[in-house]
Design a protein around this motif. Structure first.
Motif, mmCIF file in Angstrom:
data_model
loop_
_atom_site.group_PDB
_atom_site.id
_atom_site.type_symbol
_atom_site.label_atom_id
_atom_site.label_comp_id
_atom_site.label_asym_id
_atom_site.label_seq_id
_atom_site.Cartn_x
_atom_site.Cartn_y
_atom_site.Cartn_z
ATOM 1 N N MET A 1 0.843 -1.201 0.000
ATOM 2 C CA MET A 1 0.000 0.000 0.000
ATOM 3 C C MET A 1 0.878 1.251 0.000
ATOM 4 S SD MET A 1 -2.991 1.025 2.694
ATOM 5 C CE MET A 1 -3.891 2.556 2.545
ATOM 6 N N LYS A 2 0.573 2.182 -0.895
ATOM 7 C CA LYS A 2 1.376 3.385 -1.012
ATOM 8 C C LYS A 2 1.098 4.362 0.138
ATOM 9 C CE LYS A 2 1.911 3.483 -6.044
ATOM 10 N NZ LYS A 2 1.702 4.291 -7.263
ATOM 11 N N LYS A 3 2.135 5.110 0.515
ATOM 12 C CA LYS A 3 1.939 6.196 1.478
ATOM 13 C C LYS A 3 1.241 7.351 0.771
ATOM 14 C CE LYS A 3 6.368 6.214 2.938
ATOM 15 N NZ LYS A 3 7.523 6.623 3.786
ATOM 16 N N LYS A 4 0.595 8.200 1.540
ATOM 17 C CA LYS A 4 -0.260 9.213 0.919
ATOM 18 C C LYS A 4 0.514 10.383 0.304
ATOM 19 C CE LYS A 4 -4.596 8.311 3.296
ATOM 20 N NZ LYS A 4 -5.236 7.874 2.050
ATOM 21 N N ILE A 5 1.384 11.044 1.093
ATOM 22 C CA ILE A 5 1.972 12.302 0.621
ATOM 23 C C ILE A 5 3.479 12.325 0.839
ATOM 24 C CG2 ILE A 5 1.927 14.830 0.801
ATOM 25 C CD1 ILE A 5 -0.839 14.598 2.124
ATOM 26 N N ALA A 6 4.212 12.660 -0.224
ATOM 27 C CA ALA A 6 5.629 13.014 -0.111
ATOM 28 C C ALA A 6 5.716 14.536 -0.079
ATOM 29 C CB ALA A 6 6.412 12.470 -1.300
ATOM 30 N N TRP A 7 6.647 15.051 0.697
ATOM 31 C CA TRP A 7 6.802 16.500 0.849
ATOM 32 C C TRP A 7 8.125 16.943 0.229
ATOM 33 C CZ3 TRP A 7 2.963 19.503 2.852
ATOM 34 C CH2 TRP A 7 1.896 18.812 3.452
ATOM 35 N N ILE A 8 8.065 17.973 -0.594
ATOM 36 C CA ILE A 8 9.245 18.451 -1.312
ATOM 37 C C ILE A 8 9.533 19.894 -0.909
ATOM 38 C CG2 ILE A 8 10.363 18.666 -3.568
ATOM 39 C CD1 ILE A 8 9.116 15.869 -3.004
ATOM 40 N N ILE A 9 10.809 20.181 -0.599
ATOM 41 C CA ILE A 9 11.247 21.551 -0.344
ATOM 42 C C ILE A 9 12.534 21.770 -1.133
ATOM 43 C CG2 ILE A 9 12.539 20.862 1.748
ATOM 44 C CD1 ILE A 9 11.901 23.653 2.904
ATOM 45 N N ASP A 10 12.685 22.945 -1.727
ATOM 46 C CA ASP A 10 13.962 23.238 -2.386
ATOM 47 C C ASP A 10 14.856 23.982 -1.396
ATOM 48 O OD1 ASP A 10 13.875 26.264 -2.885
ATOM 49 O OD2 ASP A 10 12.021 25.659 -3.882
ATOM 50 N N THR A 11 16.141 24.062 -1.705
ATOM 51 C CA THR A 11 17.087 24.575 -0.707
ATOM 52 C C THR A 11 17.181 26.096 -0.638
ATOM 53 O OG1 THR A 11 18.917 24.213 -2.273
ATOM 54 C CG2 THR A 11 18.487 22.494 -0.619
ATOM 55 N N THR A 12 16.239 26.810 -1.239
ATOM 56 C CA THR A 12 16.087 28.211 -0.843
ATOM 57 C C THR A 12 15.384 28.268 0.504
ATOM 58 O OG1 THR A 12 13.969 28.446 -1.987
ATOM 59 C CG2 THR A 12 15.957 29.078 -3.219
ATOM 60 N N GLY A 13 14.706 27.178 0.867
ATOM 61 C CA GLY A 13 14.075 27.073 2.178
ATOM 62 C C GLY A 13 15.083 26.634 3.227
ATOM 63 N N PHE A 14 14.688 26.745 4.483
ATOM 64 C CA PHE A 14 15.533 26.298 5.584
ATOM 65 C C PHE A 14 15.213 24.840 5.851
ATOM 66 C CE2 PHE A 14 16.197 25.993 10.334
ATOM 67 C CZ PHE A 14 17.582 25.912 10.249
ATOM 68 N N VAL A 15 16.159 23.969 5.533
ATOM 69 C CA VAL A 15 15.954 22.532 5.721
ATOM 70 C C VAL A 15 16.329 22.192 7.163
ATOM 71 C CG1 VAL A 15 16.504 20.225 4.896
ATOM 72 C CG2 VAL A 15 16.478 22.148 3.286
ATOM 73 N N THR A 16 15.323 22.088 8.004
ATOM 74 C CA THR A 16 15.547 21.870 9.435
ATOM 75 C C THR A 16 16.065 20.457 9.700
ATOM 76 O OG1 THR A 16 13.319 21.016 9.825
ATOM 77 C CG2 THR A 16 13.587 23.406 9.922
ATOM 78 N N GLU A 17 16.585 20.257 10.896
ATOM 79 C CA GLU A 17 17.039 18.921 11.286
ATOM 80 C C GLU A 17 15.862 17.948 11.297
ATOM 81 O OE1 GLU A 17 20.171 17.884 11.669
ATOM 82 O OE2 GLU A 17 20.720 19.920 11.026
#
Length: 285
Positions: free
Chosen positions: A1-17
């Protein structure tokens, strides 16, 4: 069964720990160019220390470029095997072509991606993903989450104190006369991401101390009138100044919670070393 949502951020954003550790959050790096040399904005290919050193020493003004549609397509080809869809939060389309590349990559992969224009940079992206993850936990479906996030872009507040006039001058955003006078008079330019997603100068302040108080005064208004308690300080290689700003904020707003983070490399090449950005989100609009 597939998971519902993948989340994408580009690195102009702050990629938190937290994002780095989250199994469903994927960061897509921009590219940084010094002349013919190209680096990936992932903090590994080019560390922050190396970036700022190169900016001081290089005869070439650094440039950035968004990931190609092909790069996004490669990612989305993998994700569609595991997820039903993705929500991608990207830098303002007025400042970067990343959201266009992401959308084109999704079409190439025939994968359902809800692309959200954050109309922002840095924590403006990160805050939307944090909000989206909470909505997902509450059982809200992907399409509605994306719609809500698009509306919430109006809540973003930001004041950016440019730390290095020479970087603006090298990048062609300031004339030689402006640079000379600004340096001579110790003028501190303050810029802002507008509600339309454009980066515009809004004021000039004499002295660093007055500039810091300028940032705090705007935050304090929303602290008192709207009950804002969470703030973010993003900095360009000046952790001590960021900590100093945090302590001054806490003196005047003792109930505040403040996160400090580095400007991503892809933003630092434009803002310059010494930049301080004070960010928050008003929830009551």
């Amino acid at each position: 069964m597939k998971k519902k949502i993948a989340w994408i951020i580009d690195t102009t954003g702050f990629v938190t720990e937290e994002f780095k550790a989250h199994p469903d959050v994927y960061a897509v790096p921009l590219n940084i160019h010094f002349g013919t040399e190209e680096f990936i904005d992932d903090g590994v290919d080019l560390t922050n220390d190396e970036l700022y050193q190169r900016m001081k020493e290089s005869a070439d003004f650094p440039k950035t470029s968004q990931p190609s549609a092909g790069k996004f397509s490669e990612l989305y080809d993998k994700l569609k095997e595991e997820y039903e869809c993705a929500i991608a939060v990207h830098a303002s389309a007025k400042l970067s072509g990343t959201i266009a590349s992401s959308t084109a990559g999704a079409e190439m992969s025939e994968f359902k991606v809800y692309a959200v224009d954050s109309l922002a940079l840095s924590y403006g992206l990160s805050g939307l993903i944090e909000r989206g993850l909470k909505l997902q936990e509450q059982g809200v479906d992907a399409e509605e989450i994306a719609q809500r996030l698009e509306k919430e872009t109006a809540n973003f507040r930001n004041y950016i104190l440019i730390g290095n006039l020479s970087q603006l001058y090298k990048g062609g955003r300031m004339s030689g006369a402006q640079y000379y006078l600004g340096s001579l008079l110790q003028i501190k330019p303050i810029v802002q991401l507008t509600p339309e997603g454009e980066l515009k100068p809004i004021d000039k302040v004499r002295s660093h101390k007055k500039a810091i108080q300028y940032l705090i005064n705007h935050a304090k208004k929303d602290y008192e009138e709207y009950g804002v308690r969470r703030f973010q300080i993003m900095h360009g290689h000046v952790m001590k100044e960021a900590e100093s700003l945090k302590q001054e904020v806490l003196k005047q707003m003792p109930e505040a919670t403040i996160l400090i983070g580095d400007l991503s490399s892809s933003l630092a090449v434009h803002a310059g070393e010494g930049t301080l950005a004070f960010l928050w989100r008003r929830e009551d609009l």
